[in-house]
Motif scaffolding. Structure first.
Motif, PDB file in Angstrom:
ATOM      1  N   TYR A  70     -11.970   1.175   2.132  1.00 56.84           N
ATOM      2  CA  TYR A  70     -11.435   1.588   3.422  1.00 56.84           C
ATOM      3  C   TYR A  70     -11.655   3.076   3.673  1.00 56.84           C
ATOM      4  O   TYR A  70     -11.737   3.881   2.742  1.00 56.84           O
ATOM      5  CB  TYR A  70      -9.943   1.283   3.494  1.00 56.84           C
ATOM      6  CG  TYR A  70      -9.649  -0.190   3.403  1.00 56.84           C
ATOM      7  CD1 TYR A  70      -9.465  -0.795   2.163  1.00 56.84           C
ATOM      8  CD2 TYR A  70      -9.578  -0.977   4.541  1.00 56.84           C
ATOM      9  CE1 TYR A  70      -9.221  -2.148   2.068  1.00 56.84           C
ATOM     10  CE2 TYR A  70      -9.326  -2.330   4.452  1.00 56.84           C
ATOM     11  CZ  TYR A  70      -9.157  -2.910   3.215  1.00 56.84           C
ATOM     12  OH  TYR A  70      -8.911  -4.254   3.122  1.00 56.84           O
ATOM     13  N   VAL A 109       0.844  -1.188   0.000  1.00 60.55           N
ATOM     14  CA  VAL A 109       0.000   0.000   0.000  1.00 60.55           C
ATOM     15  C   VAL A 109       0.883   1.243   0.000  1.00 60.55           C
ATOM     16  O   VAL A 109       1.809   1.354   0.799  1.00 60.55           O
ATOM     17  CB  VAL A 109      -0.920   0.015   1.226  1.00 60.55           C
ATOM     18  CG1 VAL A 109      -1.749   1.293   1.246  1.00 60.55           C
ATOM     19  CG2 VAL A 109      -1.833  -1.212   1.224  1.00 60.55           C
ATOM     20  N   ARG A 115      -5.748  -0.433   8.375  1.00 53.78           N
ATOM     21  CA  ARG A 115      -5.703  -1.796   7.895  1.00 53.78           C
ATOM     22  C   ARG A 115      -7.092  -2.426   7.971  1.00 53.78           C
ATOM     23  O   ARG A 115      -7.474  -3.215   7.139  1.00 53.78           O
ATOM     24  CB  ARG A 115      -4.735  -2.629   8.744  1.00 53.78           C
ATOM     25  CG  ARG A 115      -4.561  -4.063   8.270  1.00 53.78           C
ATOM     26  CD  ARG A 115      -3.803  -4.873   9.312  1.00 53.78           C
ATOM     27  NE  ARG A 115      -2.514  -4.280   9.618  1.00 53.78           N
ATOM     28  CZ  ARG A 115      -1.411  -4.492   8.906  1.00 53.78           C
ATOM     29  NH1 ARG A 115      -1.453  -5.272   7.847  1.00 53.78           N
ATOM     30  NH2 ARG A 115      -0.275  -3.945   9.261  1.00 53.78           N
ATOM     31  N   GLY A 161      -2.095  -0.064  -4.334  1.00 51.23           N
ATOM     32  CA  GLY A 161      -1.718  -1.263  -3.607  1.00 51.23           C
ATOM     33  C   GLY A 161      -2.860  -2.071  -3.039  1.00 51.23           C
ATOM     34  O   GLY A 161      -2.654  -3.204  -2.587  1.00 51.23           O
ATOM     35  N   ARG A 162      -4.070  -1.511  -3.006  1.00 51.72           N
ATOM     36  CA  ARG A 162      -5.218  -2.279  -2.562  1.00 51.72           C
ATOM     37  C   ARG A 162      -6.471  -1.559  -3.046  1.00 51.72           C
ATOM     38  O   ARG A 162      -6.403  -0.456  -3.595  1.00 51.72           O
ATOM     39  CB  ARG A 162      -5.241  -2.444  -1.043  1.00 51.72           C
ATOM     40  CG  ARG A 162      -5.483  -1.167  -0.258  1.00 51.72           C
ATOM     41  CD  ARG A 162      -5.615  -1.477   1.222  1.00 51.72           C
ATOM     42  NE  ARG A 162      -5.908  -0.278   1.991  1.00 51.72           N
ATOM     43  CZ  ARG A 162      -6.100  -0.264   3.287  1.00 51.72           C
ATOM     44  NH1 ARG A 162      -6.038  -1.389   3.978  1.00 51.72           N
ATOM     45  NH2 ARG A 162      -6.374   0.852   3.931  1.00 51.72           N
ATOM     46  N   THR A 163      -7.612  -2.177  -2.783  1.00 46.76           N
ATOM     47  CA  THR A 163      -8.872  -1.594  -3.237  1.00 46.76           C
ATOM     48  C   THR A 163      -9.195  -0.376  -2.381  1.00 46.76           C
ATOM     49  O   THR A 163      -9.685  -0.504  -1.261  1.00 46.76           O
ATOM     50  CB  THR A 163     -10.002  -2.626  -3.174  1.00 46.76           C
ATOM     51  OG1 THR A 163      -9.635  -3.776  -3.933  1.00 46.76           O
ATOM     52  CG2 THR A 163     -11.289  -2.034  -3.757  1.00 46.76           C
TER      53      THR A 163
END
Length: 127
Positions: A32, A2, A100, A26-28
């Protein structure tokens, strides 16, 4: 991995506006919450604003309510902090952060709730 990268800081005069951006990878991103914090020289890092992944729930520090606005563009994986009527006490390094953990409606506002941090962008407000 991320990654968060802030941009948009600068030197402005009291009363001016700035918009900070936080590009993520790095992530969806859309799953979040996102937050903004700031750290003035010699002071601890403090919470500024945060919003849920749906962008329906927001939370602001009392010192910025009515002047700052947090938003996000999930299609661009980017969060924003619109800062209006800036004050000299707003001089600080501004950081975006992501947790996270996933919360559908809770808006995290504690440093300990955030895992991923950008490198920061300097905002200097002259009087």
């Amino acid at each position: 991995q991320v990654q968060l990268v802030e941009s948009g800081g600068g030197l402005v005069q009291a009363g001016d506006s700035l918009r900070l951006s936080c590009a993520t990878s790095g992530r969806t991103f859309s799953n979040y919450a996102m937050g903004w914090f700031r750290q003035a020289p010699g002071k601890e890092r403090e919470f500024v604003a945060a919003l849920t992944w749906r962008a329906g729930n927001t939370n602001y520090a009392d010192s910025v309510k009515g002047r700052f606005s947090i938003s996000r563009d999930n299609a661009k994986n980017t969060a924003y902090l619109q800062m209006n009527n800036l004050k000299p006490e707003g001089t600080a390094v501004y950081f975006c952060a992501a947790p996270r953990n996933y919360w559908a409606y809770y808006v995290p506002s504690k440093l300990s709730e955030y895992t991923y941090w950008g490198q920061g962008t300097q905002v200097t407000v002259s009087s």
